[in-house]
Scaffold this motif. Structure first.
Motif, PDB file in Angstrom:
ATOM      1  N   VAL A  40      11.980   5.344   2.513  1.00 17.76           N
ATOM      2  CA  VAL A  40      10.838   6.165   2.932  1.00 17.76           C
ATOM      3  C   VAL A  40       9.623   5.259   3.082  1.00 17.76           C
ATOM      4  O   VAL A  40       9.418   4.340   2.295  1.00 17.76           O
ATOM      5  N   GLU A  41       8.854   5.531   4.130  1.00 18.98           N
ATOM      6  CA  GLU A  41       7.692   4.700   4.428  1.00 18.98           C
ATOM      7  C   GLU A  41       6.612   4.808   3.356  1.00 18.98           C
ATOM      8  O   GLU A  41       5.898   3.845   3.111  1.00 18.98           O
ATOM      9  N   SER A  62      10.921   3.248  -1.629  1.00 19.78           N
ATOM     10  CA  SER A  62       9.664   3.563  -0.957  1.00 19.78           C
ATOM     11  C   SER A  62       8.988   2.246  -0.618  1.00 19.78           C
ATOM     12  O   SER A  62       8.714   1.430  -1.492  1.00 19.78           O
ATOM     13  N   GLY A  63       8.728   2.057   0.673  1.00 20.24           N
ATOM     14  CA  GLY A  63       8.180   0.790   1.124  1.00 20.24           C
ATOM     15  C   GLY A  63       6.672   0.688   1.061  1.00 20.24           C
ATOM     16  O   GLY A  63       6.129  -0.395   1.127  1.00 20.24           O
ATOM     17  N   ARG A  64       6.002   1.810   0.972  1.00 17.81           N
ATOM     18  CA  ARG A  64       4.529   1.819   0.981  1.00 17.81           C
ATOM     19  C   ARG A  64       4.010   1.034   2.171  1.00 17.81           C
ATOM     20  O   ARG A  64       3.268   0.073   2.031  1.00 17.81           O
ATOM     21  N   ASP A  98       2.962   2.262  13.788  1.00 15.17           N
ATOM     22  CA  ASP A  98       3.352   1.524  12.587  1.00 15.17           C
ATOM     23  C   ASP A  98       4.639   2.059  11.977  1.00 15.17           C
ATOM     24  O   ASP A  98       5.463   1.290  11.482  1.00 15.17           O
ATOM     25  N   GLY A  99       4.853   3.369  11.993  1.00 11.45           N
ATOM     26  CA  GLY A  99       6.086   3.940  11.452  1.00 11.45           C
ATOM     27  C   GLY A  99       7.311   3.428  12.182  1.00 11.45           C
ATOM     28  O   GLY A  99       8.310   3.048  11.573  1.00 11.45           O
ATOM     29  N   VAL A 100       7.242   3.392  13.507  1.00 12.23           N
ATOM     30  CA  VAL A 100       8.345   2.863  14.303  1.00 12.23           C
ATOM     31  C   VAL A 100       8.485   1.365  14.040  1.00 12.23           C
ATOM     32  O   VAL A 100       9.591   0.848  13.879  1.00 12.23           O
ATOM     33  N   GLY A 101       7.361   0.669  13.947  1.00  9.97           N
ATOM     34  CA  GLY A 101       7.384  -0.764  13.666  1.00  9.97           C
ATOM     35  C   GLY A 101       7.964  -1.083  12.298  1.00  9.97           C
ATOM     36  O   GLY A 101       8.710  -2.057  12.139  1.00  9.97           O
ATOM     37  N   ILE A 102       7.637  -0.269  11.315  1.00 11.01           N
ATOM     38  CA  ILE A 102       8.151  -0.465   9.957  1.00 11.01           C
ATOM     39  C   ILE A 102       9.673  -0.351   9.951  1.00 11.01           C
ATOM     40  O   ILE A 102      10.370  -1.175   9.360  1.00 11.01           O
ATOM     41  N   ALA A 103      10.188   0.671  10.613  1.00 12.02           N
ATOM     42  CA  ALA A 103      11.638   0.872  10.656  1.00 12.02           C
ATOM     43  C   ALA A 103      12.328  -0.324  11.306  1.00 12.02           C
ATOM     44  O   ALA A 103      13.337  -0.838  10.801  1.00 12.02           O
TER      45      ALA A 103
END
Length: 173
Positions: A40-41, A62-64, A98-103
């Motif tokens: 989870v982000e 959880s990646g924060r 950023d969410g797409v980038g994080i994944a």
């Protein structure tokens, strides 16, 4: 500093007997052919995801945001210790640049930095298809300051959605 103290062995034995299997968990994933972990982000959805993960004994990280190195190393270590051939990573992040980038960054790091070649990252939420299918209300405009902004807008437009845009029950589903 305090110690567990008892007036005699009897209450100690009683308490130990009551606690004996309290923390026992049978590995419900042992018969699965693949190792599964949920990422989870952010912590704000951890309490929503935890009951589902707990029901099936699936680890959650959880990646924060962009996940630091230590949690990624721990994920890789759990996968290797498990002995399964394939790592299925279920990712929950915002539908924003950023969410797409994080994944993408997390999956790339597990593959390239931790040498996990048999990795299947699955963006389970939030996706553009889910935004459309669930008819979520209009989101906010994407942050132009994100390094992923241009790529995201080209692919998806400039509307972004937080994971919290989904009702908790829907996210668990």
């Amino acid at each position: 500093i305090t110690w567990r103290l008892f007036s005699s062995p009897t209450p100690f034995i009683r308490e130990e007997r009551e606690r004996l299997f309290r923390d026992y968990w049978r590995d419900l994933m042992q018969s699965q052919p693949n190792y599964i972990e949920i990422f989870v982000e952010k912590n704000t959805v951890l309490s929503i995801v935890k009951p589902v993960a707990e029901q099936y004994c699936i680890p959650v990280t959880s990646g924060r945001g962009y996940c630091p190195l230590a949690p990624r190393a721990q994920m890789a270590d759990r996968f290797r210790k498990n002995g399964k051939e394939k790592f299925i990573l279920i990712i929950l992040s915002d539908f924003d640049p950023d969410g797409v980038g994080i994944a993408q960054s997390l999956a790339r790091s597990l593959r390239d930095d931790f040498f996990i070649s048999e990795l299947l990252p699955i963006q389970a939420a939030l996706t553009g298809d889910q935004v459309d299918r669930l008819e979520l209300p209009a989101g906010m405009p994407a942050k132009k300051t994100s390094s992923q902004y241009r790529k995201f807008v080209e692919l998806f437009g400039d509307q972004v959605y937080e994971l919290e845009a989904l009702e908790p029950a829907r996210l668990q589903e």
